[in-house]
Design a protein around this motif. Structure first.
Motif, mmCIF file in Angstrom:
data_model
loop_
_atom_site.group_PDB
_atom_site.id
_atom_site.type_symbol
_atom_site.label_atom_id
_atom_site.label_comp_id
_atom_site.label_asym_id
_atom_site.label_seq_id
_atom_site.Cartn_x
_atom_site.Cartn_y
_atom_site.Cartn_z
ATOM 1 N N GLN A 163 10.141 9.286 23.576
ATOM 2 C CA GLN A 163 9.039 8.422 23.994
ATOM 3 C C GLN A 163 7.655 8.937 23.613
ATOM 4 O O GLN A 163 6.693 8.170 23.646
ATOM 5 C CB GLN A 163 9.111 8.222 25.509
ATOM 6 C CG GLN A 163 10.382 7.520 25.953
ATOM 7 C CD GLN A 163 10.593 7.571 27.448
ATOM 8 O OE1 GLN A 163 9.670 7.384 28.208
ATOM 9 N NE2 GLN A 163 11.825 7.847 27.865
ATOM 10 N N VAL A 164 7.551 10.226 23.267
ATOM 11 C CA VAL A 164 6.240 10.779 22.933
ATOM 12 C C VAL A 164 6.190 11.283 21.491
ATOM 13 O O VAL A 164 5.346 10.854 20.700
ATOM 14 C CB VAL A 164 5.869 11.917 23.911
ATOM 15 C CG1 VAL A 164 4.505 12.517 23.550
ATOM 16 C CG2 VAL A 164 5.846 11.407 25.345
ATOM 17 N N LEU A 165 7.102 12.194 21.139
ATOM 18 C CA LEU A 165 7.015 12.859 19.837
ATOM 19 C C LEU A 165 7.444 11.963 18.676
ATOM 20 O O LEU A 165 6.693 11.781 17.706
ATOM 21 C CB LEU A 165 7.857 14.135 19.849
ATOM 22 C CG LEU A 165 7.428 15.225 20.829
ATOM 23 C CD1 LEU A 165 8.415 16.380 20.791
ATOM 24 C CD2 LEU A 165 6.025 15.726 20.519
ATOM 25 N N LEU A 166 8.662 11.447 18.736
ATOM 26 C CA LEU A 166 9.196 10.708 17.588
ATOM 27 C C LEU A 166 8.399 9.455 17.241
ATOM 28 O O LEU A 166 8.166 9.194 16.045
ATOM 29 C CB LEU A 166 10.675 10.366 17.837
ATOM 30 C CG LEU A 166 11.616 11.580 17.826
ATOM 31 C CD1 LEU A 166 13.012 11.194 18.274
ATOM 32 C CD2 LEU A 166 11.661 12.219 16.442
ATOM 33 N N PRO A 167 7.932 8.658 18.215
ATOM 34 C CA PRO A 167 7.120 7.493 17.830
ATOM 35 C C PRO A 167 5.839 7.860 17.091
ATOM 36 O O PRO A 167 5.348 7.086 16.260
ATOM 37 C CB PRO A 167 6.803 6.831 19.178
ATOM 38 C CG PRO A 167 7.916 7.253 20.074
ATOM 39 C CD PRO A 167 8.221 8.658 19.660
ATOM 40 N N SER B 127 22.832 8.292 45.301
ATOM 41 C CA SER B 127 23.749 7.259 44.830
ATOM 42 C C SER B 127 24.432 7.711 43.547
ATOM 43 O O SER B 127 25.635 7.524 43.364
ATOM 44 C CB SER B 127 22.990 5.956 44.576
ATOM 45 O OG SER B 127 21.956 6.153 43.612
ATOM 46 N N VAL B 128 23.665 8.326 42.671
ATOM 47 C CA VAL B 128 24.181 8.833 41.405
ATOM 48 C C VAL B 128 23.259 9.949 40.938
ATOM 49 O O VAL B 128 22.061 9.951 41.232
ATOM 50 C CB VAL B 128 24.262 7.705 40.336
ATOM 51 C CG1 VAL B 128 22.883 7.184 39.976
ATOM 52 C CG2 VAL B 128 24.992 8.181 39.076
ATOM 53 N N GLY B 129 23.821 10.924 40.256
ATOM 54 C CA GLY B 129 23.035 12.014 39.677
ATOM 55 C C GLY B 129 23.207 12.028 38.169
ATOM 56 O O GLY B 129 24.311 11.812 37.663
ATOM 57 N N VAL B 130 22.115 12.265 37.456
ATOM 58 C CA VAL B 130 22.127 12.235 35.993
ATOM 59 C C VAL B 130 21.363 13.453 35.479
ATOM 60 O O VAL B 130 20.295 13.791 35.995
ATOM 61 C CB VAL B 130 21.463 10.943 35.453
ATOM 62 C CG1 VAL B 130 21.547 10.897 33.939
ATOM 63 C CG2 VAL B 130 22.126 9.715 36.053
ATOM 64 N N ASN B 131 21.902 14.125 34.448
ATOM 65 C CA ASN B 131 21.248 15.332 33.941
ATOM 66 C C ASN B 131 20.537 15.123 32.610
ATOM 67 O O ASN B 131 20.282 16.075 31.878
ATOM 68 C CB ASN B 131 22.267 16.477 33.822
ATOM 69 C CG ASN B 131 23.317 16.212 32.755
ATOM 70 O OD1 ASN B 131 23.359 15.128 32.161
ATOM 71 N ND2 ASN B 131 24.166 17.188 32.501
ATOM 72 N N GLU B 132 20.203 13.879 32.290
ATOM 73 C CA GLU B 132 19.471 13.583 31.048
ATOM 74 C C GLU B 132 18.389 12.564 31.389
ATOM 75 O O GLU B 132 18.649 11.582 32.095
ATOM 76 C CB GLU B 132 20.436 13.049 29.987
ATOM 77 C CG GLU B 132 19.887 13.018 28.569
ATOM 78 C CD GLU B 132 19.125 11.729 28.279
ATOM 79 O OE1 GLU B 132 18.274 11.745 27.369
ATOM 80 O OE2 GLU B 132 19.370 10.711 28.955
ATOM 81 N N SER B 133 17.166 12.805 30.916
ATOM 82 C CA SER B 133 16.011 12.057 31.417
ATOM 83 C C SER B 133 16.032 10.578 31.070
ATOM 84 O O SER B 133 15.661 9.737 31.897
ATOM 85 C CB SER B 133 14.724 12.710 30.899
ATOM 86 O OG SER B 133 14.790 12.969 29.512
ATOM 87 N N ASN B 134 16.461 10.206 29.869
ATOM 88 C CA ASN B 134 16.520 8.785 29.527
ATOM 89 C C ASN B 134 17.583 8.059 30.351
ATOM 90 O O ASN B 134 17.370 6.931 30.819
ATOM 91 C CB ASN B 134 16.797 8.605 28.035
ATOM 92 C CG ASN B 134 15.621 9.027 27.178
ATOM 93 O OD1 ASN B 134 14.473 8.802 27.535
ATOM 94 N ND2 ASN B 134 15.906 9.653 26.041
ATOM 95 N N ALA B 135 18.727 8.702 30.541
ATOM 96 C CA ALA B 135 19.789 8.116 31.357
ATOM 97 C C ALA B 135 19.369 8.036 32.823
ATOM 98 O O ALA B 135 19.791 7.128 33.550
ATOM 99 C CB ALA B 135 21.075 8.929 31.216
ATOM 100 N N HIS B 136 18.530 8.956 33.251
ATOM 101 C CA HIS B 136 18.014 8.933 34.622
ATOM 102 C C HIS B 136 17.212 7.656 34.862
ATOM 103 O O HIS B 136 17.391 6.972 35.876
ATOM 104 C CB HIS B 136 17.148 10.178 34.838
ATOM 105 C CG HIS B 136 16.608 10.315 36.215
ATOM 106 N ND1 HIS B 136 15.295 10.666 36.460
ATOM 107 C CD2 HIS B 136 17.182 10.146 37.442
ATOM 108 C CE1 HIS B 136 15.092 10.718 37.758
ATOM 109 N NE2 HIS B 136 16.216 10.409 38.379
ATOM 110 N N GLY C 140 7.351 7.473 30.929
ATOM 111 C CA GLY C 140 8.672 6.921 30.664
ATOM 112 C C GLY C 140 8.933 5.612 31.383
ATOM 113 O O GLY C 140 9.646 4.738 30.882
ATOM 114 N N ALA C 141 8.323 5.469 32.569
ATOM 115 C CA ALA C 141 8.548 4.257 33.353
ATOM 116 C C ALA C 141 7.546 3.158 33.030
ATOM 117 O O ALA C 141 7.773 1.994 33.388
ATOM 118 C CB ALA C 141 8.476 4.591 34.842
ATOM 119 N N ALA C 142 6.439 3.505 32.374
ATOM 120 C CA ALA C 142 5.339 2.554 32.172
ATOM 121 C C ALA C 142 5.768 1.231 31.544
ATOM 122 O O ALA C 142 5.374 0.159 32.030
ATOM 123 C CB ALA C 142 4.229 3.206 31.349
ATOM 124 N N PRO C 143 6.586 1.228 30.463
ATOM 125 C CA PRO C 143 6.985 -0.065 29.887
ATOM 126 C C PRO C 143 7.786 -0.932 30.862
ATOM 127 O O PRO C 143 7.639 -2.156 30.867
ATOM 128 C CB PRO C 143 7.834 0.331 28.673
ATOM 129 C CG PRO C 143 7.460 1.741 28.366
ATOM 130 C CD PRO C 143 7.125 2.353 29.682
#
Length: 299
Positions: free
Chosen positions: A105-109, A220-229, A246-249
């Motif tokens: 969301q920051v570097l690659l774009p 409810s659920v746990g996720v260890n990767e930020s995009n999947a979170h 990450g949530a802005a859009p």
């Protein structure tokens, strides 16, 4: 024997802990690297490395030789850099590692603009929320959040990211909109980000007028990767606390609704980190400066 090549080969084996891994990072056949190290040992008439079928360890003499030759290699890099034309035109290969959301969301774009400005730089980017071994994996730098604890690494803070706590409209309709963080402990579920180091759910942090709270809540659920979170939050699996960029859009589209906006924790610092014994090349220097400019735009 090319003694300089042999010293570099030996150093990479020490850092990588493996002949195969060292050969891969140097881009040479395993057999060539092995012969080079063996020739160096024969030249010095000492055993630098102990090899077994499972691992490679450094002998006491090898550890001393590594420490002394590292200083020499760094001085040689400094001399080369001072006379190199690359100082006016950065060039070469950069190996960078970044967390998933920062990379996607920051570097690659923004990377096309960087490569247009520096067309002679080639970047390989490892993307994972797991922490890498900079020296062992031969990475030039990593971009990570949180305070630095490893004294063998150098970090430059390039910026920070603000937090947002949010949920889907449907979730809030079913569970109500909390007015105080403590309400999240009853009648609500939380989508936890799991620490890649411990596997434990990270608590939600809140701060207001000097008061600080940590809320673990019912997971409810746990996720260890930020995009999947973020994806778990978008699925309505619970209240989500994540970086605002990450949530802005999703907030703009109405898919997520910010809550508890007057209970924001302090922004999260981000650093570009690199080994203390590694020369900071001009290409790495311009990449760090560019990254700082990107983070400045997030604030």
């Amino acid at each position: 024997m090319d003694q300089l090549q042999a010293i570099r080969a030996f150093a990479r084996v020490v850092e990588a802990g493996s002949f195969t891994k060292a050969a891969d990072t140097l881009g040479m056949p395993n057999a060539t690297l092995t012969k080079s190290v063996q020739a160096l040992e024969a030249h010095l008439r000492i055993k630098l490395l102990q090899r077994t079928t499972r691992r490679v360890s450094v002998t006491p003499e090898g550890a001393q030789y590594y420490e002394k030759t590292q200083r020499l290699l760094k001085e040689l890099d400094d001399v080369d850099a001072s006379f190199s034309a690359a100082q006016s035109r950065p060039r070469g290969h950069l190996r960078v590692d970044a967390g998933s959301s920062i990379a996607s969301q920051v570097l690659l774009p923004a990377l096309p603009a960087f490569l247009a400005r520096y067309p002679d730089i080639r970047i390989d980017m490892g993307v994972s929320d797991k922490h890498v071994n900079l020296i062992g994996d031969n990475v030039d730098c990593v971009i990570r959040g949180g305070e630095l604890t490893d004294l063998s690494l150098i970090g430059r803070q390039v910026g920070s990211a603000s937090w947002v706590t949010c949920a889907t409209p449907a979730y809030l309709r079913d569970h109500g909109t909390p007015k105080h963080p403590s309400e999240l402990e009853q009648g609500h579920t939380v989508t936890h980000y799991l620490s890649t180091r411990t596997g434990r759910g990270m608590p939600l942090n809140f701060a207001k007028q000097g008061e600080k709270l940590e809320i673990l809540g019912e997971r409810s659920v746990g996720v260890n990767e930020s995009n999947a979170h973020v994806a778990a939050g978008l699925a309505g699996l619970g209240v989500l606390q994540t970086f605002r960029y990450g949530a802005a859009p999703h907030i703009a589209s109405g898919a997520l609704v910010p809550i508890l906006e007057d209970w924001r924790p302090a922004p999260y610092p981000f650093y570009v980190v690199y080994p203390s014994n590694r020369y900071v090349s001009n290409r790495l220097r311009v990449f760090i400066d560019w990254t700082a400019d990107l983070f400045a735009a997030l604030e």
